[in-house]
Design a protein around this motif. Structure first.
Motif, mmCIF file in Angstrom:
data_model
loop_
_atom_site.group_PDB
_atom_site.id
_atom_site.type_symbol
_atom_site.label_atom_id
_atom_site.label_comp_id
_atom_site.label_asym_id
_atom_site.label_seq_id
_atom_site.Cartn_x
_atom_site.Cartn_y
_atom_site.Cartn_z
ATOM 1 N N ARG A 30 0.865 -1.177 0.000
ATOM 2 C CA ARG A 30 0.000 0.000 0.000
ATOM 3 C C ARG A 30 0.899 1.224 0.000
ATOM 4 O O ARG A 30 1.639 1.449 0.962
ATOM 5 N N VAL A 31 0.854 1.989 -1.077
ATOM 6 C CA VAL A 31 1.698 3.166 -1.195
ATOM 7 C C VAL A 31 0.921 4.392 -0.722
ATOM 8 O O VAL A 31 -0.217 4.624 -1.154
ATOM 9 N N HIS A 32 1.535 5.174 0.154
ATOM 10 C CA HIS A 32 0.905 6.374 0.694
ATOM 11 C C HIS A 32 1.776 7.583 0.368
ATOM 12 O O HIS A 32 2.971 7.596 0.688
ATOM 13 N N PHE A 33 1.188 8.585 -0.263
ATOM 14 C CA PHE A 33 1.866 9.856 -0.425
ATOM 15 C C PHE A 33 1.489 10.746 0.762
ATOM 16 O O PHE A 33 0.320 10.812 1.152
ATOM 17 N N VAL A 34 2.475 11.421 1.321
ATOM 18 C CA VAL A 34 2.231 12.331 2.432
ATOM 19 C C VAL A 34 2.911 13.658 2.111
ATOM 20 O O VAL A 34 3.782 13.740 1.248
ATOM 21 N N ALA A 35 2.517 14.708 2.804
ATOM 22 C CA ALA A 35 3.043 16.043 2.526
ATOM 23 C C ALA A 35 3.128 16.847 3.815
ATOM 24 O O ALA A 35 2.548 16.474 4.841
ATOM 25 N N PRO A 36 3.843 17.973 3.780
ATOM 26 C CA PRO A 36 3.887 18.832 4.970
ATOM 27 C C PRO A 36 2.501 19.285 5.416
ATOM 28 O O PRO A 36 2.238 19.394 6.614
ATOM 29 N N GLU A 37 1.626 19.536 4.454
ATOM 30 C CA GLU A 37 0.242 19.880 4.749
ATOM 31 C C GLU A 37 -0.651 19.255 3.688
ATOM 32 O O GLU A 37 -0.256 19.169 2.525
ATOM 33 N N PRO A 38 -1.847 18.783 4.040
ATOM 34 C CA PRO A 38 -2.760 18.240 3.032
ATOM 35 C C PRO A 38 -3.069 19.286 1.968
ATOM 36 O O PRO A 38 -3.201 20.477 2.265
ATOM 37 N N GLY A 39 -3.181 18.833 0.729
ATOM 38 C CA GLY A 39 -3.481 19.761 -0.354
ATOM 39 C C GLY A 39 -2.727 19.402 -1.610
ATOM 40 O O GLY A 39 -2.189 18.304 -1.754
ATOM 41 N N ARG A 40 -2.670 20.327 -2.519
ATOM 42 C CA ARG A 40 -2.060 20.108 -3.827
ATOM 43 C C ARG A 40 -0.572 20.469 -3.772
ATOM 44 O O ARG A 40 -0.207 21.562 -3.352
ATOM 45 N N VAL A 41 0.259 19.524 -4.196
ATOM 46 C CA VAL A 41 1.709 19.704 -4.169
ATOM 47 C C VAL A 41 2.225 19.764 -5.603
ATOM 48 O O VAL A 41 1.988 18.839 -6.395
#
Length: 208
Positions: A30-41
């Motif tokens: 299961r691949v999960h993308f994460v970011a500093p804040e939810p939203g469009r990167v």
């Protein structure tokens, strides 16, 4: 089997998407993308924007951490909270990995001190400021830490990971399914084969 790929503003798209394409085919992954804040990167090239729903701090453990590079990786070196998270997540992983200048983030987290490692050839001196020794190898492994050279090398790293996470037969099948059979029209893919003129032009392109 949870595979986490952090995305940040100005990430290098192939660093993340290339490995994602292969690793998502590992049975049970299961691949999960994460970011500093939810939203469009937005990626470093500007045309690709990824909607990421999960903040990296929501992830407390994973089997594989894969850190991409790009201009944004250098910016993230100044994000103490993110670097602390990488260091903390590393304690839970089966494999902690990087593509291109993502190795600088692992270095900043103190994970490469005393190790040989690889990164994009333009970042070799920066890598060594973190106590690592640069090598021009395409993929370097030390126990559960794997680093790969610039951009396209992430695909090689990911294919090796496919075998480590499943078995060689499955990895070979994923290679065939994705038809990963590189036959580049030019032999300028590394400093060892590129002419001085090609190196100079590459530096011009990188400078914008």
């Amino acid at each position: 089997m949870d595979i986490v790929i952090p995305l940040f503003r100005l990430f290098e798209p192939l660093d993340a998407v290339g490995p994602y394409e292969l690793l998502a085919n590992v049975p049970g992954a299961r691949v999960h993308f994460v970011a500093p804040e939810p939203g469009r990167v937005a990626d470093v090239l500007g045309a690709m924007k990824v909607d990421v729903r999960t903040r990296y701090s929501e992830i407390e453990s994973c089997d594989v951490l894969l850190v991409p590079g790009g201009a944004g990786a250098r910016l993230m070196l100044n994000d103490t909270e993110f670097i602390d998270w990488v260091r903390r997540i590393h304690e839970t992983t089966r494999f902690t990995t990087s593509v291109c200048t993502g190795a600088l983030i692992l270095g900043k987290a103190g994970l490469l001190k005393g190790l040989t490692a690889t990164t994009h050839w333009m970042a070799m001196d920066d890598l060594e400021t973190f106590g690592a020794t640069y090598t021009a190898e395409r993929v370097v492994r030390h126990d559960k830490i794997l680093t790969s050279a610039g951009v396209s090398a992430g695909i090689d790293l990911a294919l090796g990971l496919c075998a480590l996470l499943s078995d060689e037969l499955t990895a070979r099948a994923i290679q065939l399914f994705t038809e990963y059979d590189p036959q580049p029209p030019y032999d300028s893919g590394s400093l060892a084969t590129a002419t001085p003129e090609v190196v100079a032009r590459a530096r011009e392109l990188a400078a914008g």
